[in-house]
Design an enzyme around this catalytic site. Structure first.
Site, PDB file in Angstrom:
ATOM      1  N   ALA A 266      -3.509 -14.368  18.023  1.00  0.00           N
ATOM      2  CA  ALA A 266      -3.088 -14.035  16.669  1.00  0.00           C
ATOM      3  C   ALA A 266      -4.271 -13.969  15.725  1.00  0.00           C
ATOM      4  O   ALA A 266      -4.320 -13.162  14.808  1.00  0.00           O
ATOM      5  CB  ALA A 266      -2.090 -15.082  16.172  1.00  0.00           C
ATOM      6  N   ASP A 312     -34.483  13.061 -10.694  1.00  0.00           N
ATOM      7  CA  ASP A 312     -35.536  13.983 -11.109  1.00  0.00           C
ATOM      8  C   ASP A 312     -34.954  14.927 -12.137  1.00  0.00           C
ATOM      9  O   ASP A 312     -33.753  15.155 -12.163  1.00  0.00           O
ATOM     10  CB  ASP A 312     -35.998  14.845  -9.930  1.00  0.00           C
ATOM     11  CG  ASP A 312     -36.599  14.027  -8.822  1.00  0.00           C
ATOM     12  OD1 ASP A 312     -37.222  13.014  -9.134  1.00  0.00           O
ATOM     13  OD2 ASP A 312     -36.433  14.421  -7.655  1.00  0.00           O
ATOM     14  N   ASN A 628      -3.449 -10.820  10.355  1.00  0.00           N
ATOM     15  CA  ASN A 628      -3.881 -11.861  11.278  1.00  0.00           C
ATOM     16  C   ASN A 628      -3.581 -13.255  10.734  1.00  0.00           C
ATOM     17  O   ASN A 628      -3.096 -14.127  11.455  1.00  0.00           O
ATOM     18  CB  ASN A 628      -5.381 -11.747  11.553  1.00  0.00           C
ATOM     19  CG  ASN A 628      -5.677 -10.678  12.582  1.00  0.00           C
ATOM     20  OD1 ASN A 628      -6.019  -9.557  12.230  1.00  0.00           O
ATOM     21  ND2 ASN A 628      -5.497 -11.008  13.830  1.00  0.00           N
ATOM     22  N   GLU A 631      -0.007 -14.166  11.074  1.00  0.00           N
ATOM     23  CA  GLU A 631       0.376 -14.535  12.435  1.00  0.00           C
ATOM     24  C   GLU A 631      -0.012 -15.987  12.740  1.00  0.00           C
ATOM     25  O   GLU A 631       0.751 -16.738  13.346  1.00  0.00           O
ATOM     26  CB  GLU A 631      -0.269 -13.583  13.445  1.00  0.00           C
ATOM     27  CG  GLU A 631       0.387 -12.192  13.408  1.00  0.00           C
ATOM     28  CD  GLU A 631      -0.460 -11.123  14.085  1.00  0.00           C
ATOM     29  OE1 GLU A 631      -1.248 -11.455  14.980  1.00  0.00           O
ATOM     30  OE2 GLU A 631      -0.329  -9.942  13.695  1.00  0.00           O
TER      31      GLU A 631
END
Ligand code: ADP
Ligand code: MG
Length: 823
Positions: A266, A312, A628, A631
């Site tokens: 996970a 420039d 993530n 989880e």
């Protein structure tokens, strides 16, 4: 070295008329391209193997072995293996795609070389240079092959790439210019005696260095390994909890192990680096279509966050297509006029193929006025340099030697005898500069001393360099985007200020380079930080300009093309090299971005694209990391809250969730589209990071909302007395749906489904496609059995959908409250 010279003597070349095109083709076919052998790109199998060697994959294979051999869970074990392979395939495809995009970009920045073929100088790909070609080199060029010099004017090269020692080595006729070395002074030509792997450079072949990993990717990898370590630690806790809570028997130990593995699965954001690289690389391809070629992917992020743009004047605000507007001889006689033009033609490189825009314009104007070169022989010269701002030549005629000088008025006047004539010309020069003209003064003397003084002024030439049609709009866009433009130019202050004003910039204060040199460091810094225009600038001043703005906390982008611009380009956050006639290899190599023209409009377009890409990277990283984190929270929270379950989620569940929620939606976020002008999108503020504490807190909050929704649905299901398998399925379905909705949360600014949310078709397709896949595996028993998922009753689906709606509402409500509080 002797070897090279032998080859040279044996080589038949076309003389300084060069080879014919046909002969060059034949030699190219026979000898091969002028390239060092490149590291081969990995094939599909080795790419796949590389993916499988990742620690995560190994961990999963171990989990599969555990399931197959110890737990005798055949389907679960096989399912894990299948998903590991699928994951590796997706990873390999993404890596391949990113590589392809990078290779296409490298192709665009492939080095060029000047050679004479069929009697004409031409620019070709350095890879097409063959032995016998007559190569032309000038200060700033990377030598394309080993070249035996046949003509040289103050020619010197830096052979540090071969010797490690960075000092100019003089090269005169007969010497060999070595491939890969840098011409640092003068210009010249010679015959190619060796190409590709047969050059001295090829013999040692230390040339190919791996590109360093971009800082952004490094930051992500750090976070990834940090999360993985945390996951392993938590995994140990999970195992311990399972053992303590269980009967201490074999089953509870194994369940605990499984939970630990699940947690690791996970936690690791394995798709992140690849998705990000793909997003950056594809964005870089889009920028290339606008004429801006990115050499390092991180430059995109820096470009998008630019706050000061140093440009420039010539070629950026103006077209750079110089045209002689007026020529004023010292006296109003036709003899004086003829004398002026002859000096102009003597002191000119365009007469033998040079490409300096000033020289080309002068030659064109001379021809139009019927003055033809009556040259004599050029015996010595001092090439134009940005620091001296003049060019000088000595010509030999039957009875005399003549020195001709042209350059910036004050530089030329400094070498002239004072007098009423000179003062009249100087007054005229001033007036022309105020009218936005670029002014050149010309002088000569009957001497062969290049540095002679007391010259006689011959007159002035004024050039018109029209404003680019896009300049005003681009200046305006920068103002709206909060980007400050600073004009740095070698030109006269009055000319520069006039052009700046014309483009819609306030030229006040205009600073002259020489004013800076007398100041103490603090004063200089202060003056540089407020200057709008810096005229008569020297390369060192450009570096100081970058340093001053960076010290004030700005993100600085700087353009340049000349030999001496490299240090400033390196110092800038984003060095932008302008390709084209005046562009040099040194500048290109020092730059992060190469633009095909210096057009301010192109630069602004690149900044706009940079901001879009950065926004996309932020939303894809937010989406993946929040997923993530959620989880991890579900696995941990589940252990505490759903005590009837052996493990909250099995490894195969988490793998499945990662497979369908991480891959395609993340890629789609990486190429997202926004209705808003890229310049109006928020930029990364100087000094902040992609993943700073504030963002991590935000992501943790979102992950918490998702995890709470999933756990809530799971707890309800458990309370209704559903079987453990069903409760797990409820967790999976809720987690998948809420995470998918997070894709819309991550890309939006105010509300998840704000106006035009459906415009990103790829995202809609992948989000709804992934949701549909979830429905399919839940309703086809064979698939569900395989993934250890049980069918859900309507109530279960209702809970999952309700949970994701609730999550969006809560997150959007929190955002609204925050906005109000900030205001
Ligand atoms: P810019 O930053 O505008 O490109 P340059 O450094 O090219 O300015 O030129 C600075 C000044 O040097 C010009 O204003 C001109 O007076 C002089 N100059 C430029 N090119 C040449 C040349 N080829 N020969 C002599 N003088 C030149
Ligand atoms: Mg110039």
């Amino acid at each position: 070295m002797a070897h090279v010279v032998d080859v040279a003597d044996a080589t038949d070349s076309g003389g300084s008329d060069g080879l014919s095109g046909a002969e060059a083709q034949r030699r190219l076919a026979a000898d091969g391209r002028n390239e060092l052998p490149e590291a081969r790109r990995p094939g599909w199998l080795s790419r796949l193997a590389a993916q499988l060697r990742e620690p995560l994959s190994l961990l999963l294979v171990a989990a599969a072995a555990l399931s197959l051999l110890v737990l005798r869970e055949m389907t679960e074990g096989l399912a894990i293996l299948v998903i590991v392979v699928l994951d590796a395939v997706v990873g390999a495809v993404q890596a391949h795609r990113a590589d392809d995009a990078m290779a296409a970009l490298r192709e665009l920045t492939a080095p060029l070389a000047s050679v004479v073929r069929d009697g004409r100088p031409q620019t070709i790909a350095a890879a097409d240079v063959v032995v016998g070609d007559h190569a032309l080199v000038a200060a700033g060029d990377r030598v394309p092959a080993d070249v035996r010099v046949t003509d040289a004017a103050s020619l010197a090269s830096d052979e540090a790439i071969l010797t490690g020692e960075s000092i100019p080595v003089d090269k005169s006729v007969g010497d060999v210019l070595l491939a890969g070395t840098l011409v640092v002074r003068g210009h010249g030509g010679g015959h190619v005696v060796a190409t590709g792997a047969r050059t001295q450079l090829g013999a040692i072949a230390t040339f190919l260095t791996e590109a360093p990993e971009p800082p952004l990717a490094r930051e992500l990898r750090r976070i990834g390994s940090w999360m993985a370590t945390g996951a392993v630690a938590l995994g140990v806790v999970v195992v311990a909890v399972a053992v303590v809570r269980g009967d201490g028997g074999r089953d509870s130990l194994l369940d605990g192990l499984l939970g630990g593995v699940a947690l690791a699965v996970a936690a690791i954001p394995e798709g992140l680096p690849a998705a990000m690289t793909a997003s950056l690389a594809l964005g870089a391809q889009r920028m290339a279509r606008h004429g801006a070629i990115v050499r390092t992917l991180t430059a995109i992020e820096a470009l998008g966050s630019t706050t000061v743009l140093c440009v420039d004047k010539t070629g950026t605000l103006t077209t750079g297509q110089l045209e002689v507007d007026d020529a004023i001889p010292a006296e109003r006689t036709s003899a004086a006029e003829a004398e002026l033009w002859l000096a102009i033609l003597r002191c000119n490189d365009a007469t033998d193929g040079g490409v300096d825009p000033i020289d080309v314009a002068l030659l064109r104007a001379a021809e139009a006025r019927g003055h033809t070169p009556m040259l004599g022989r050029r015996v010595s010269e001092e090439p134009f340099e940005a620091t001296t701002r003049l060019m000088a030549t000595v010509h030999e005629f039957a009875d005399a030697r003549v020195l001709s000088v042209k350059g910036a008025p004050e530089a030329v006047w400094a070498r002239c005898a004072d007098g009423p004539q000179l003062r009249r010309l100087d007054g005229l020069a001033r007036g022309l500069a105020q009218a936005g003209r670029r002014v050149l003064a010309v002088a000569s003397a009957a001497t062969d001393d290049l540095s002679a003084r007391e010259l006689q002024p011959l007159g002035l030439v004024a050039f018109l360099d029209p404003l680019r049609p896009s300049a005003r709009a681009a200046v305006d866009a920068c103002r709206r985007a909060g980007i400050r433009i600073v004009v740095a130019t070698g030109d006269h202050p009055e000319t520069a200020a006039a052009i700046a004003r014309d483009a819609g910039l306030d030229p006040d204060p205009t600073v002259i380079g020489s004013e800076l040199r007398d100041l103490d460091p603090d004063e200089r810094q202060a003056l540089l930080a407020e200057a709008a225009v810096i005229a008569r600038v020297e390369p060192a001043d450009k570096v100081a300009l970058v340093v001053a703005h960076r010290a004030a906390g700005h993100v600085v982008a700087m353009t340049g093309d000349g030999v001496n611009d490299a240090p400033a380009l390196r110092h800038a956050d984003v060095g932008i090299a302008v390709a084209g006639a005046a562009g040099t290899d040194v500048a290109r190599e020092a730059a992060d971005i190469v633009v095909t023209t210096g057009d301010l409009g192109v630069l602004v377009e690149a900044v706009r694209e940079g901001r879009r890409i950065y926004r996309n990277v932020v939303s894809l990283v937010s989406y993946l990391l929040a997923g993530n984190l959620s989880e991890i929270m579900v696995v941990l929270g589940g252990v505490l809250l759903l005590q009837d379950l052996p493990v909250p989620l099995r490894p195969v569940h988490l793998l499945w969730i990662n497979l369908i929620t991480d891959g395609l939606p993340a890629l789609a976020l990486g190429v997202d589209w926004s209705r808003r002008d890229g310049l109006e999108l928020p930029r990364r503020e100087p000094g902040t990071h992609l993943l700073d504490l504030a963002r991590l807190r935000l992501l943790a909050g979102r992950a918490l909302a998702v995890a709470a929704a999933a756990l809530g649905a799971g707890a309800l299901a458990a309370q209704m007395g559903w079987s453990p398998g069903r409760v797990q399925s409820q967790l999976v379905v809720t987690l998948v749906l809420t995470h998918l909705v997070l894709a819309y949360v991550s890309r939006s600014e105010r509300f998840a489904f704000e106006r035009d949310w459906w415009r990103n078709r790829a995202l809609a397709a992948s989000v709804f496609g992934s949701a549909a896949m979830q429905v399919v595996v839940m309703t086809v028993p064979a698939l569900g059995g395989w993934l250890d998922l049980a069918a859900l009753p309507v109530a279960g689906w209702a809970m999952a959908v309700g949970a994701s709606v609730l999550v969006v509402c809560v997150i959007d409500a929190v955002r609204a409250v925050r906005r109000r509080r900030v205001r």
